[in-house]
Every structure is written in structure tokens, then in C-alpha cells.
Design a protein around this motif. Sequence first.
Motif, PDB file in Angstrom:
ATOM      1  N   ASP A 128      -5.270   5.180 -10.851  1.00 31.33           N
ATOM      2  CA  ASP A 128      -4.312   4.140 -11.175  1.00 31.33           C
ATOM      3  C   ASP A 128      -4.342   3.753 -12.654  1.00 31.33           C
ATOM      4  O   ASP A 128      -3.405   3.176 -13.181  1.00 31.33           O
ATOM      5  CB  ASP A 128      -4.592   2.892 -10.326  1.00 31.33           C
ATOM      6  CG  ASP A 128      -5.844   2.108 -10.767  1.00 31.33           C
ATOM      7  OD1 ASP A 128      -6.954   2.681 -10.724  1.00 31.33           O
ATOM      8  OD2 ASP A 128      -5.703   0.948 -11.148  1.00 31.33           O
ATOM      9  N   THR A 162      -0.754   2.692 -12.947  1.00 32.20           N
ATOM     10  CA  THR A 162       0.015   2.858 -11.704  1.00 32.20           C
ATOM     11  C   THR A 162      -0.739   2.129 -10.593  1.00 32.20           C
ATOM     12  O   THR A 162      -1.396   2.758  -9.760  1.00 32.20           O
ATOM     13  CB  THR A 162       0.181   4.348 -11.357  1.00 32.20           C
ATOM     14  OG1 THR A 162      -1.116   4.960 -11.259  1.00 32.20           O
ATOM     15  CG2 THR A 162       0.959   5.066 -12.451  1.00 32.20           C
ATOM     16  N   LEU A 171      -0.746   2.543  -5.043  1.00 30.10           N
ATOM     17  CA  LEU A 171      -0.684   3.909  -4.524  1.00 30.10           C
ATOM     18  C   LEU A 171       0.595   4.119  -3.721  1.00 30.10           C
ATOM     19  O   LEU A 171       1.124   5.230  -3.692  1.00 30.10           O
ATOM     20  CB  LEU A 171      -1.921   4.209  -3.675  1.00 30.10           C
ATOM     21  CG  LEU A 171      -2.015   5.603  -3.058  1.00 30.10           C
ATOM     22  CD1 LEU A 171      -1.790   6.698  -4.085  1.00 30.10           C
ATOM     23  CD2 LEU A 171      -3.360   5.784  -2.349  1.00 30.10           C
ATOM     24  N   ARG A 183      -7.630  10.072  -7.330  1.00 24.57           N
ATOM     25  CA  ARG A 183      -6.953   8.778  -7.438  1.00 24.57           C
ATOM     26  C   ARG A 183      -7.993   7.667  -7.383  1.00 24.57           C
ATOM     27  O   ARG A 183      -8.923   7.716  -6.580  1.00 24.57           O
ATOM     28  CB  ARG A 183      -5.958   8.618  -6.273  1.00 24.57           C
ATOM     29  CG  ARG A 183      -5.440   7.200  -6.024  1.00 24.57           C
ATOM     30  CD  ARG A 183      -4.440   6.750  -7.046  1.00 24.57           C
ATOM     31  NE  ARG A 183      -4.146   5.309  -6.889  1.00 24.57           N
ATOM     32  CZ  ARG A 183      -3.227   4.650  -7.586  1.00 24.57           C
ATOM     33  NH1 ARG A 183      -2.492   5.283  -8.478  1.00 24.57           N
ATOM     34  NH2 ARG A 183      -3.034   3.363  -7.421  1.00 24.57           N
TER      35      ARG A 183
END
Length: 208
Positions: free
Chosen positions: A18, A43, A46, A133
Motif C-alpha cells: 500500500d 494505495t 486493497l 502487498r
Amino acid sequence: MRLQDLKGTYDIIFSLGDLCIASLKLRQNNLRPYAGVLDWMATPSLSDVNRLLKNRFIGFMDLPNLRIIGYAGEHYICVSDDAYHFVSNHDFEVGKNSLSHLGSYPEVREKFDRRIRRFLEKTATCQRILFIRTEGDLEEAKKLEKVLSGLVKHDFRVLLVNHTDVNGLVEDNWPLKKVCAIQLPAGNKFTANDHIWAELLKDIHIKQ
């Protein structure tokens, strides 16, 4: 999926956000031959990344969706992609860009288009891909697994790292075939866990 199932050689490894933590750790451990689409962006959700991947990046960083937020340090303009709720902190340099005008947008657009083409080409042709991630819950991970199953032609794995109030590495046993979820200490997560990342990635290799 367990950590031991991630070991081996991959054609390529991509960060899915992220923040830039995954990209930094891949670079530090010589597992990042080139940049991915989301390497240096914020980001936080998710779910939004899942939507982006499902859409195959359609609408990503399109000019009508961009909003100038302010300065990101001394050298960059902070820009929000309001369609996907992502934030660019490292793409629009001060000079060509200001708080009222994104003068380097054509070059930034070209850069992202190049990275998107490469990402989609690799997901269509590579035999084995690892995605990393940071931050996401079980339901989001389930959806990520489903979206990637429709996008990646061959085999893939996902390492999902959540930063929580733990003292060391904690492996979660989520009931997912393609996602290995772990927890790492949240304090100073950009640098304090370097030794854990090195241990995590020592048996993971990029095909030469």
C-alpha cells in the motif's frame, strides 16, 4: 498458504502497495529488476487495488480524475487519483508542476502506460509470479485471489504483510490457496523490520 510454499524461483515479483515498503524491500534484496505500476504510490485500500486490477487499469491516473493536494516534501507535488483513491507523492516534480498545473503530465502518463503494458504482458506470459502487498484483511485477500486468478494466465502467489502490535513475525493460517498472510511489527515499519524481510526473501529468487 504457508510461508514455506512461497519459496522458489519466480519469473517476476510485483508490489501491490500500500506504500513503497514492498518495493524498497525487493530492491534491497535484489529482487526488483524494474518498477511496477504501484511501487511508489499510496494505495491504502486493497479493495480499490482489487478494483483497479479487475478493470485492467482502465481510468488509472486519467487527467480528469486527478486532484492536486499540495506539496510532498520539497521536490514533488502530491496528487490524488480520486477515481481509485490513490495518491502520487513521487511522480510530479516541482518546477514543471505547481499547485495549479501539472505540466509534466504527458511524461508521467507515458511512464505509467509503459509500466501497465509490462505488468499485463507479464501476467499473460510468465509461468510463475509473486505479488507482495502490505495491509489487507481476509475478505480483501479473497477478492484479490479471485481477481488475480482471472488476470494471471499461469501460476502466482501472494505475500500479504499486515503491520500490527506484534513483537516479531507471526504467520496467519488463512484458508486461501494462493495467499500467505503474515504480521510484522508496526513500529518504524520502513526500516525496523529489514532483518525479517531479508529472512523472508532469502529463499525467493528471480529467474535469470
